[in-house]
Design an enzyme around this catalytic site. Sequence first.
Site: not given
Length: 198
Positions: A31-33
């Site tokens: 998902g969001c890094f």
Amino acid sequence: MLRLLLALTLLLSPLAQAQAPKLAKATFGAGCFWCTEEAFDKVDGVVATVSGYMGGKGKNPTYEQVSTGATGHVEVLQVTYDPAKVSYEKLLDVFWLNHDPTVTDRQFCDYGSQYRPVIFYHDAEQKRLAEASKAKWEKAKPFRQKILTPIEPAGEFWKAEDYHQDYHLKNPVRYRYYSTGCGRYARLDELWGKYRSK
């Protein structure tokens, strides 16, 4: 004196190289890094974490391009670690407990193929260990849904823009608002419960 210093430098150089830790790389899409980076930055033995993109078409993709989903790239974190201090198996456990493996093409409140969870392996040994780890968690998981997270060969890694690096450290208030508001931690606790509390 200069010759002596030069001789000592040449003599000590191979010794210094022999004593330098042999580092390895691991790459995960969770998902969001920003959130993936925060999770791995806490792990002893992790030397560096870099947010970036992998698994798509085209060179030097920008965040704007990747965020449309058109390039096929995934937001990933590339982890440089010291195998003498932390094993790849440990990193895999951190990965599993920090994403939702029951969905594809999204994570938490973020939707799109760029957020799909994936393990990108760098060699045959990483592939073997990743498959074994997936099988372990498929058996031990405290939830009923099937684990959908794929295991794929690593491609070219493209570093994300500087403002994405260390975002949780540079923008702690905004980061906490985003990660909490996105329902990340609540969902992780719901999925992994007892394992995340260890």
